[in-house]
Design a protein around this motif. Structure first.
Motif, PDB file in Angstrom:
ATOM      1  N   PRO A 183       5.792  -7.116  -1.399  1.00 12.53           N
ATOM      2  CA  PRO A 183       5.456  -8.540  -1.281  1.00 12.53           C
ATOM      3  C   PRO A 183       6.535  -9.368  -0.595  1.00 12.53           C
ATOM      4  CG  PRO A 183       4.982  -7.745  -3.490  1.00 12.53           C
ATOM      5  CD  PRO A 183       5.709  -6.633  -2.769  1.00 12.53           C
ATOM      6  N   SER A 190       6.060 -10.216   3.200  1.00 11.68           N
ATOM      7  CA  SER A 190       4.931 -11.060   3.592  1.00 11.68           C
ATOM      8  C   SER A 190       5.384 -12.174   4.529  1.00 11.68           C
ATOM      9  CB  SER A 190       4.287 -11.675   2.348  1.00 11.68           C
ATOM     10  OG  SER A 190       3.291 -12.597   2.697  1.00 11.68           O
ATOM     11  N   ASN A 196       1.849 -16.582   2.269  1.00 10.27           N
ATOM     12  CA  ASN A 196       0.921 -16.420   1.156  1.00 10.27           C
ATOM     13  C   ASN A 196       0.043 -17.659   1.086  1.00 10.27           C
ATOM     14  OD1 ASN A 196       0.364 -17.122  -1.898  1.00 10.27           O
ATOM     15  ND2 ASN A 196       0.448 -14.901  -1.709  1.00 10.27           N
ATOM     16  N   ALA A 240      -5.206 -18.641   6.074  1.00  7.02           N
ATOM     17  CA  ALA A 240      -4.446 -17.412   6.276  1.00  7.02           C
ATOM     18  C   ALA A 240      -4.793 -16.778   7.622  1.00  7.02           C
ATOM     19  CB  ALA A 240      -4.715 -16.432   5.139  1.00  7.02           C
ATOM     20  N   SER A 266      -4.705 -10.044  -2.295  1.00 11.21           N
ATOM     21  CA  SER A 266      -3.906  -9.521  -3.391  1.00 11.21           C
ATOM     22  C   SER A 266      -4.811  -9.083  -4.530  1.00 11.21           C
ATOM     23  CB  SER A 266      -2.946 -10.601  -3.877  1.00 11.21           C
ATOM     24  OG  SER A 266      -2.199 -10.139  -4.961  1.00 11.21           O
ATOM     25  N   SER A 318      -5.476 -14.475  -3.771  1.00 10.71           N
ATOM     26  CA  SER A 318      -4.569 -15.020  -2.773  1.00 10.71           C
ATOM     27  C   SER A 318      -4.539 -14.063  -1.594  1.00 10.71           C
ATOM     28  CB  SER A 318      -3.167 -15.232  -3.348  1.00 10.71           C
ATOM     29  OG  SER A 318      -2.570 -14.006  -3.663  1.00 10.71           O
ATOM     30  N   ASP A 368      -2.248 -12.673   1.753  1.00 15.89           N
ATOM     31  CA  ASP A 368      -0.934 -12.544   2.376  1.00 15.89           C
ATOM     32  C   ASP A 368      -1.105 -12.045   3.799  1.00 15.89           C
ATOM     33  OD1 ASP A 368       1.307 -12.886   0.231  1.00 15.89           O
ATOM     34  OD2 ASP A 368      -0.255 -11.727  -0.762  1.00 15.89           O
ATOM     35  N   TYR A 401      -3.005  -4.065  -2.009  1.00 13.06           N
ATOM     36  CA  TYR A 401      -3.760  -5.095  -1.309  1.00 13.06           C
ATOM     37  C   TYR A 401      -5.010  -4.463  -0.712  1.00 13.06           C
ATOM     38  CZ  TYR A 401       0.557  -7.853  -1.375  1.00 13.06           C
ATOM     39  OH  TYR A 401       1.682  -8.530  -1.758  1.00 13.06           O
TER      40      TYR A 401
END
Length: 78
Positions: free
Chosen positions: A9, A12, A15, A22, A44, A50, A52, A72
Motif C-alpha cells: 500500500p 500507491s 487513494n 481515481a 481495496s 476505496s 488505489d 486488490y
C-alpha cells in the motif's frame, strides 16, 4: 476483469473513495509519465470500498513479508 493482485500500500500513487476520480487521476498520471508503463486502478479488499492507483510493475509476485502487502482487485488498466 476479476484478477487479484498484491501490492504494498505504501507504493500507491493515490487513494480515492470515488472510482471516477481515481480513473481520471490515473489517466493524467499516465499522460505525464509515459515511461512508467501500465497504470492500474485497483479496488481495496475490505470494509469501505476505496480505489488505489499503482504502476503494474510494482505488483508483488511472491511477497516475502505478507504483513506489508494487501490484496486488490483490478478495476481498470490504462
Amino acid at each position: 476483469m476479476n484478477e487479484m493482485v498484491l501490492f504494498n500500500p505504501g507504493d500507491s500513487i493515490g487513494n480515492f473513495h470515488d472510482y471516477n476520480e481515481a480513473v481520471r487521476t490515473a489517466q493524467i498520471y499516465q499522460e505525464r509519465h509515459t515511461e512508467s508503463g501500465h497504470v492500474l486502478v485497483v479496488k481495496s479488499e475490505g470494509g469501505v470500498p476505496s480505489f488505489d492507483i499503482f504502476i503494474a510493475d510494482q505488483q508483488l509476485k511472491d511477497p516475502k513479508e505478507p504483513s506489508t502487502t494487501r490484496r486488490y482487485t483490478i478495476s481498470k488498466e490504462l
